[in-house]
Scaffold this active site. Structure first.
Site, mmCIF file in Angstrom:
data_model
loop_
_atom_site.group_PDB
_atom_site.id
_atom_site.type_symbol
_atom_site.label_atom_id
_atom_site.label_comp_id
_atom_site.label_asym_id
_atom_site.label_seq_id
_atom_site.Cartn_x
_atom_site.Cartn_y
_atom_site.Cartn_z
ATOM 1 N N GLU A 11 46.157 -60.260 -75.823
ATOM 2 C CA GLU A 11 46.992 -59.100 -75.514
ATOM 3 C C GLU A 11 47.996 -59.408 -74.405
ATOM 4 O O GLU A 11 47.883 -58.920 -73.288
ATOM 5 C CB GLU A 11 46.092 -57.929 -75.102
ATOM 6 C CG GLU A 11 46.808 -56.627 -74.922
ATOM 7 C CD GLU A 11 45.855 -55.466 -74.657
ATOM 8 O OE1 GLU A 11 46.332 -54.454 -74.151
ATOM 9 O OE2 GLU A 11 44.654 -55.566 -74.960
ATOM 10 N N LYS A 48 47.521 -58.179 -79.910
ATOM 11 C CA LYS A 48 47.962 -56.848 -79.483
ATOM 12 C C LYS A 48 49.222 -57.082 -78.664
ATOM 13 O O LYS A 48 49.155 -57.614 -77.560
ATOM 14 C CB LYS A 48 46.892 -56.154 -78.636
ATOM 15 C CG LYS A 48 45.681 -55.707 -79.425
ATOM 16 C CD LYS A 48 44.653 -55.039 -78.539
ATOM 17 C CE LYS A 48 45.103 -53.630 -78.193
ATOM 18 N NZ LYS A 48 44.004 -52.856 -77.541
#
Length: 141
Positions: A11, A48
């Site tokens: 992420e 992400k």
């Protein structure tokens, strides 16, 4: 993580306020694509990522055989902005927390809270569907 049969989630969030956001995203994509070459066929990863400035910037990641899924962070955009950007990122689905909770307050009645939350979920779901996530993109996974 992979050795235990799990799928890691990477992420790296890019600030939506950065004046170099578009350039940073291009460098990030290049680095992610280069490092995917290090994975074996049986190693999978999920990303992400902050919604990109350029439409379909992460298309190569979406279709990469080692990538299980690319999900979008709202990154501080309003829900309306995030939904509009998401709808232009084919194959990417929402992972919005900030945008999902936008407008929710602890002093709301249960009915008002539920109504707003339902509307938020509906809008984000519609944007995810508009991005055209296709099962065949992930048939190899």
């Amino acid at each position: 993580i992979m050795a235990k049969g799990l799928v890691p989630i990477l992420e790296p969030e890019v600030s939506i306020k950065s004046p170099e956001k578009q350039e940073i995203e291009a460098m990030l994509r290049a680095e992610l694509m280069e490092n995917l070459k290090l994975l074996r066929d049986d190693q999978k990863i999920m990303f992400k990522l902050t919604l990109p400035t350029v439409d379909d910037l992460y298309e190569q990641l979406v279709t990469h055989p080692n990538v299980v899924r690319v999900v979008a962070l709202s990154g501080g955009y309003t829900r309306a902005e995030a939904d509009a950007l998401l709808a232009r990122q084919h194959g990417v689905v929402a992972s919005f927390s900030r945008a999902l909770t936008e407008g929710l307050r602890d002093d709301m009645t249960d009915d008002a809270f539920d109504t707003l939350l339902d509307a938020s979920i509906g809008e984000i779901f519609a944007a995810s569907k508009a991005s055209g996530v296709k099962k065949e993109l992930h048939a190899h996974k």
